[in-house]
Design a protein around this motif. Structure first.
Motif, PDB file in Angstrom:
ATOM      1  N   SER A 108       0.820  -1.221   0.000  1.00 55.19           N
ATOM      2  CA  SER A 108       0.000   0.000   0.000  1.00 55.19           C
ATOM      3  C   SER A 108       0.854   1.272   0.000  1.00 55.19           C
ATOM      4  N   SER A 109       1.957   1.286   0.757  1.00 54.64           N
ATOM      5  CA  SER A 109       2.770   2.516   0.824  1.00 54.64           C
ATOM      6  C   SER A 109       3.420   2.812  -0.527  1.00 54.64           C
ATOM      7  N   ASP A 110       3.853   1.756  -1.221  1.00 55.30           N
ATOM      8  CA  ASP A 110       4.451   1.951  -2.551  1.00 55.30           C
ATOM      9  C   ASP A 110       3.405   2.463  -3.539  1.00 55.30           C
ATOM     10  N   ILE A 111       2.194   1.913  -3.436  1.00 52.43           N
ATOM     11  CA  ILE A 111       1.124   2.329  -4.361  1.00 52.43           C
ATOM     12  C   ILE A 111       0.771   3.799  -4.116  1.00 52.43           C
ATOM     13  N   VAL A 112       0.615   4.166  -2.836  1.00 52.31           N
ATOM     14  CA  VAL A 112       0.269   5.558  -2.508  1.00 52.31           C
ATOM     15  C   VAL A 112       1.377   6.499  -2.997  1.00 52.31           C
ATOM     16  N   ALA A 113       2.642   6.140  -2.748  1.00 49.80           N
ATOM     17  CA  ALA A 113       3.759   7.007  -3.171  1.00 49.80           C
ATOM     18  C   ALA A 113       3.762   7.140  -4.696  1.00 49.80           C
ATOM     19  N   PHE A 114       3.504   6.029  -5.376  1.00 48.03           N
ATOM     20  CA  PHE A 114       3.479   6.071  -6.844  1.00 48.03           C
ATOM     21  C   PHE A 114       2.357   6.998  -7.335  1.00 48.03           C
ATOM     22  N   LEU A 115       1.138   6.822  -6.793  1.00 50.27           N
ATOM     23  CA  LEU A 115       0.002   7.634  -7.253  1.00 50.27           C
ATOM     24  C   LEU A 115       0.239   9.109  -6.947  1.00 50.27           C
ATOM     25  N   GLU A 116       0.802   9.380  -5.766  1.00 51.52           N
ATOM     26  CA  GLU A 116       1.062  10.787  -5.402  1.00 51.52           C
ATOM     27  C   GLU A 116       2.102  11.408  -6.331  1.00 51.52           C
ATOM     28  N   GLY A 117       3.076  10.627  -6.758  1.00 52.52           N
ATOM     29  CA  GLY A 117       4.101  11.143  -7.665  1.00 52.52           C
ATOM     30  C   GLY A 117       3.571  11.316  -9.081  1.00 52.52           C
ATOM     31  N   ARG A 118       2.781  10.353  -9.524  1.00 53.22           N
ATOM     32  CA  ARG A 118       2.317  10.348 -10.928  1.00 53.22           C
ATOM     33  C   ARG A 118       1.149  11.304 -11.158  1.00 53.22           C
ATOM     34  N   PHE A 119       0.272  11.453 -10.135  1.00 51.44           N
ATOM     35  CA  PHE A 119      -0.960  12.228 -10.338  1.00 51.44           C
ATOM     36  C   PHE A 119      -1.108  13.350  -9.315  1.00 51.44           C
ATOM     37  N   ALA A 120      -0.003  13.982  -8.957  1.00 54.20           N
ATOM     38  CA  ALA A 120      -0.053  15.044  -7.943  1.00 54.20           C
ATOM     39  C   ALA A 120      -1.024  16.147  -8.369  1.00 54.20           C
ATOM     40  N   LEU A 121      -1.711  16.705  -7.397  1.00 54.54           N
ATOM     41  CA  LEU A 121      -2.605  17.847  -7.671  1.00 54.54           C
ATOM     42  C   LEU A 121      -1.749  19.100  -7.740  1.00 54.54           C
ATOM     43  N   GLN A 122      -2.123  20.017  -8.618  1.00 56.09           N
ATOM     44  CA  GLN A 122      -1.397  21.299  -8.676  1.00 56.09           C
ATOM     45  C   GLN A 122      -1.779  22.122  -7.466  1.00 56.09           C
ATOM     46  N   LYS A 123      -0.786  22.780  -6.855  1.00 55.32           N
ATOM     47  CA  LYS A 123      -1.062  23.621  -5.661  1.00 55.32           C
ATOM     48  C   LYS A 123      -1.570  24.982  -6.096  1.00 55.32           C
TER      49      LYS A 123
END
Ligand code: GSH
Length: 123
Positions: A108-123
């Motif tokens: 789960s931690s790898d998946i979350v890190a991957f999704l956060e890196g690949r699909f980050a929201l613009q600030k």
């Protein structure tokens, strides 16, 4: 044992719904692009598994409506996970690449890190 698991599942789901994270926002065009990119993604999971809940919460924060595949209610998904990913463990993110090969990401931690890196929201 089944009853304990059932009660734990109920607690996990209850806490999840009581503390639902806010769904992230993008412009309509950016969201459309993200959803197109998600066509090749699927999450093999179980509704009450706490590690799966963790990934689904991150999907909600990032507004990623990717396909969920329940490995208990659908035997084909379970079989695909075992034969493709190599083990019956959830969550597992499947990424189908354009060249036809599939990537199977456990943890789960790898998946979350991957999704956060690949699909980050613009600030
Ligand atoms: N460290 C893993 C733990 C995942 C895990 O233990 N999943 C359980 C369901 S809650 C599972 O699939 N168990 C089946 C097994 O280990 O064979 C993660 O963070 O994703």
């Amino acid at each position: 044992m089944k009853a304990v698991r059932w009660v734990l599942g109920l607690i996990v789901m209850g806490l999840h719904f009581l503390t639902l994270p806010r769904r992230g926002k993008r412009s309509p065009q950016a969201q459309q692009q993200v959803e197109q990119a998600l066509a090749g993604y699927a999450l093999y999971q179980l509704p009450t598994c706490p590690f799966c809940v963790k990934v689904r919460r991150s999907m909600r924060r990032l507004n990623l409506p990717l396909e969920l595949r329940d490995v208990r209610s659908d035997g084909r998904h379970r079989q695909d996970l075992i034969s493709g990913g190599g083990k019956m463990k959830v969550p597992c993110l499947r990424i189908d690449h354009a060249d036809g090969h599939s990537e199977w990401m456990y943890e789960s931690s790898d998946i979350v890190a991957f999704l956060e890196g690949r699909f980050a929201l613009q600030k």
